[in-house]
Design an enzyme around this catalytic site. Structure first.
Site, PDB file in Angstrom:
ATOM      1  CE  LYS A 121       2.350  14.095  -8.605  1.00 30.80           C
ATOM      2  NZ  LYS A 121       2.850  12.799  -9.112  1.00 30.80           N
ATOM      3  CE1 TYR A 138      -1.167  15.154  -7.559  1.00 32.04           C
ATOM      4  CE2 TYR A 138      -0.853  17.234  -8.718  1.00 32.04           C
ATOM      5  CZ  TYR A 138      -0.860  15.848  -8.718  1.00 32.04           C
ATOM      6  OH  TYR A 138      -0.545  15.156  -9.870  1.00 32.04           O
ATOM      7  CG  ASP A 192      -1.951   1.082   1.200  1.00 36.04           C
ATOM      8  OD1 ASP A 192      -1.927   1.908   0.265  1.00 36.04           O
ATOM      9  OD2 ASP A 192      -2.791   1.132   2.120  1.00 36.04           O
ATOM     10  CB  ALA A 208       3.472  20.462  -0.830  1.00 37.79           C
TER      11      ALA A 208
END
Length: 232
Positions: free
Chosen positions: A151, A147, A57, A149
């Site tokens: 990336k 998101y 996971d 941050a």
């Protein structure tokens, strides 16, 4: 006789990941497809006959080492393709630690951990690590902070890894697609309250074409950063 290349791919179930996996499968390369659970692994194995699977996971990167130790990771890894990702939009004033952690875990910490776990095989094969980043990894917009941050962090991970592993012959590429048609874009449009029209955005096959060009580049060169934007 040439040795068949083996590619470990996350996110092969849909979108860009599925397009890349399909192209590599069609040309006869070996696939090791990451799945979050056993049920998903069975679906991927059925979709790509002959492919192996690795279950773990990405939302729980602390347990990836344990998960892989109870399976049989490939002896050879010619490329590790980090394509899985999650997105959850919202203003900083509304985002909870749970939302931050989920995106950072899946989009940044899990890729770092999978890379660490497979680095010996990548070094032995003088392989290639590809991080499918995002336009948000270069510029952050309102409501995209968590998101973006994750990336931006993924870009830093790739840049550091490239310098660290150059002497080992491991190539590292970051791919920055603009908005690409697929399930993630459906969710983004829903959160933005906009109607979704896949024809407006990049076809996942186009991103796959660009990614494979970087992957297949002769050994005398390396694509560091590849930015892809909608042409419409």
């Amino acid at each position: 006789m040439a040795v068949m290349a083996t590619h470990v791919i996350t996110g092969a179930g849909s979108g860009i990941g599925a397009a890349v996996a399909r192209r590599l499968h069609e040309r006869g390369d070996g696939l090791v497809l990451h799945a979050r659970d056993a049920g998903r692994a069975r679906e991927l194995a059925a979709a790509f006959p002959g492919a192996a699977t690795l279950v773990g996971d990405l939302a729980d990167p602390d347990r990836l080492s344990w998960a892989l130790s109870h399976q049989s990771p490939p002896d050879r890894v010619d490329s590790l393709l980090h394509i899985a990702g999650v997105v959850d939009l919202g203003p900083v004033g509304d985002l909870t630690p749970r939302t931050w952690h989920h995106q950072l875990n899946v989009n940044l910490i899990a890729p770092a951990e999978l890379t660490r776990l497979l680095l010996p095989q990548l070094r032995a094969a003088q392989g290639h690590v590809v991080f499918v980043n995002s336009g948000a990894g270069l510029n952050a917009s309102a409501n995209w902070s968590a998101y973006a941050a994750s990336k931006h962090g993924l870009k830093a991970l790739a840049d550091s890894l490239r310098q660290e592993e150059h002497a080992h012959g491991v190539r590292v590429t970051s791919v920055y697609p603009g908005r690409t048609a697929g399930p993630m874009q459906v969710k983004v449009h829903s959160q933005e309250g906009r109607e979704y029209d896949p024809a407006r955005w990049i076809d996942p096959e186009s991103v796959a074409t660009a990614l494979l060009a970087a992957l297949d580049l002769p050994r005398d060169a390396e694509v560091n950063d590849l930015t892809i934007r909608p042409g419409r």
